[in-house]
Design an enzyme around this catalytic site. Sequence first.
Site, PDB file in Angstrom:
ATOM      1  N   LYS A  34       0.844  -1.206   0.000  1.00 58.50           N
ATOM      2  CA  LYS A  34       0.000   0.000   0.000  1.00 58.50           C
ATOM      3  C   LYS A  34       0.882   1.260   0.000  1.00 58.50           C
ATOM      4  O   LYS A  34       2.097   1.176   0.239  1.00 58.50           O
ATOM      5  CB  LYS A  34      -0.918  -0.022   1.218  1.00 58.50           C
ATOM      6  N   ARG A 129     -10.359  -0.001  15.304  1.00 59.45           N
ATOM      7  CA  ARG A 129     -10.294   0.764  14.058  1.00 59.45           C
ATOM      8  C   ARG A 129     -11.262   0.107  13.079  1.00 59.45           C
ATOM      9  O   ARG A 129     -12.334   0.606  12.844  1.00 59.45           O
ATOM     10  CB  ARG A 129      -8.844   0.795  13.540  1.00 59.45           C
ATOM     11  N   TYR A 286      17.010  29.451   8.453  1.00 59.73           N
ATOM     12  CA  TYR A 286      15.867  30.241   8.907  1.00 59.73           C
ATOM     13  C   TYR A 286      15.794  30.297  10.433  1.00 59.73           C
ATOM     14  O   TYR A 286      15.939  29.287  11.112  1.00 59.73           O
ATOM     15  CB  TYR A 286      14.568  29.624   8.378  1.00 59.73           C
ATOM     16  N   MET A 334      12.907  24.192   2.292  1.00 61.53           N
ATOM     17  CA  MET A 334      12.134  23.452   1.303  1.00 61.53           C
ATOM     18  C   MET A 334      13.035  22.592   0.407  1.00 61.53           C
ATOM     19  O   MET A 334      12.713  21.447   0.086  1.00 61.53           O
ATOM     20  CB  MET A 334      11.318  24.417   0.437  1.00 61.53           C
TER      21      MET A 334
HETATM   22  C1  LIG Z   1      -0.323  -1.829   6.767  1.00 66.36           C
HETATM   23  C2  LIG Z   1      -0.867  -3.115   7.254  1.00 66.36           C
HETATM   24  C3  LIG Z   1      -0.027  -4.210   7.492  1.00 66.36           C
HETATM   25  C4  LIG Z   1       1.489  -4.112   7.404  1.00 66.36           C
HETATM   26  O1  LIG Z   1       1.999  -3.482   8.566  1.00 66.36           O
HETATM   27  P1  LIG Z   1       3.568  -3.331   8.838  1.00 66.36           P
HETATM   28  O2  LIG Z   1       3.635  -2.813  10.218  1.00 66.36           O
HETATM   29  O3  LIG Z   1       4.067  -2.354   7.832  1.00 66.36           O
HETATM   30  O4  LIG Z   1       4.173  -4.666   8.661  1.00 66.36           O
HETATM   31  C5  LIG Z   1      -0.610  -5.408   7.838  1.00 66.36           C
HETATM   32  N1  LIG Z   1      -1.955  -5.530   7.982  1.00 66.36           N
HETATM   33  C6  LIG Z   1      -2.793  -4.488   7.770  1.00 66.36           C
HETATM   34  C7  LIG Z   1      -4.247  -4.673   7.948  1.00 66.36           C
HETATM   35  C8  LIG Z   1      -2.279  -3.256   7.420  1.00 66.36           C
HETATM   36  O5  LIG Z   1      -3.119  -2.224   7.224  1.00 66.36           O
END
Ligand SMILES: *Cc1c(COP(=O)(O)O)cnc(C)c1O
Length: 390
Positions: A34, A129, A286, A334
Site C-alpha cells: 500500500k 479501528r 531560517y 524546502m
Molecule cells: C499496513 C498493514 C499491514 C502491514 O503493517 P507493517 O507494520 O508495515 O508490517 C498489515 N496488515 C494491515 C491490515 C495493514 O493495514
Amino acid sequence: MSFPVATIDASALRNNLAVVRRMAPRSRVIAVVKANGYGHGMIRVARALADADGLGVARLADAVALREAGITQRILLLEGVFGAEQFALAAKEQCEIVVHSPEQLDVLEQFSGSHRFVVWLKLNSGMNRLGFRVSDFAAAHARLRRCSSVSLIRVMTHLSSSEERDDPDSWSPHSTSVQHESAAADRGARAHVAATSRRGEITVTQLQIFDDAVAPLGHERSVANSAAVIAWPESHQDWVRPGLMLYGMSPMPGKTAADFGLRPAMTLSTQLIAIQNIGAGESVGYNGIWRASRASRIGIAAIGYGDGFPRSTRNGAPVLVAGREASIAGRVSMDMIGIDVTDLPNAKPGDEVIVWGSGLPAERLAPYADTTCYELVCRVTSRVPLLWRE
Ligand SMILES: *Cc1c(COP(=O)(O)O)cnc(C)c1O
C-alpha cells in the site's frame, strides 16, 4: 543525474522476503504494498516480490493499477470496498476483500454478479479501528456463510501494539518458537488492558480474544504485521502480512533492520552543493535555530521538505557525507539542509549525502523528526525520482 534520488535495491526486497519466510516458515505471506509500496514504487515492488503469496493494498485504485501493469498475483484489499460499484470492480479485478463492517455485508448480500469472493472477515480484537466486535462476530460470520457471492472465508485481525514486547530475547530471529504461556493464560488481564503498562499485554489479550472468537470456525487465519512476525511467533498462523520489514526497516524500538538480517531497500541520497565557513556565534538557516559554538564549516545539501525530508527534524540528526557521519545544523528548508561538516575537513561540493538507507538506517533519523520510518518513506515526494537497481 538529478538530486536527490531514492535508489531502490530490488535484491534487498527479495532478501527481506526471505527473512520473513525464515521467521514464519509455516505461514504464507501477503506482502503489503500500500501507499505506493511504502514510497518505493508499488508496481516495481510487486514485481520484485513476485514470490510472495499475495499483495496487500489499502485502496481499490491500487489493485486496478497492479492489474493494469499485468500483475496476476493474489491481491487483498485490506479495507475491503464500499458500495455496489466498488464490489463490482473488485470482482472484475479478481481481488480478495476484507469485510469488516455491516454495511459491507449488506452490499455483499445484494451482489448480483457471477463472481464469488474470497472474504477475509475481520475481528476487532482491541485496535478499535476496523472489524466486528466479538459480540457481533458470530452473527457476521453466519451472514457470510449464507451469502451466495462468497466462495471462501478466512479470518483476520490487526494488532495495535505488536512492537511492544517484554522479553527482548524473543525478538531474535534465531528463537522462532517463543512461548508466552504464562501471559497467554492470563485471561483475567482482559478487563484492564488499557490500565496496565506491562509491555506486550495488549497483544497477549488481542491474540487470546482472536483465538477464542475464531477457533470454533476452523478457517485460515491472519494476524501478524511486521512487528508481530519479528516478536510474536505465536501470531504467525496461516498468513502473515508484513509491510515495513520487507522494505528493510525495523518496527522494533531500539533495534535496526540489520539486527534481523534485513537490508534497507531505499537509500535517499543527494549532494553537497555549497560549503559555508562561519565564525563562532553565527547561526545557520531560517530563524537561526542553530548557532556555531566554534568556527565551523557548514555543508549545504540539496534536499528539503519539498522532497519529503521532515521540516521537524531537529539539529543533531545524523546524515552521511561521503560515507562519514555528520549532523544537521539549522532548520530544514524546502530544498536544502545544513550539515555541520567542521570535523570532515575534506567535505566538498559534489560529495554524496545519504539521509537514510545504506549505512544509515531510517530508524536513526525518525526520532529526530518525532516520527517513524513508516512515515519517512511514505512521504518522499514525487519530485524525487526512484532509481531501481536490480
Ligand atoms: C499496513 C498493514 C499491514 C502491514 O503493517 P507493517 O507494520 O508495515 O508490517 C498489515 N496488515 C494491515 C491490515 C495493514 O493495514
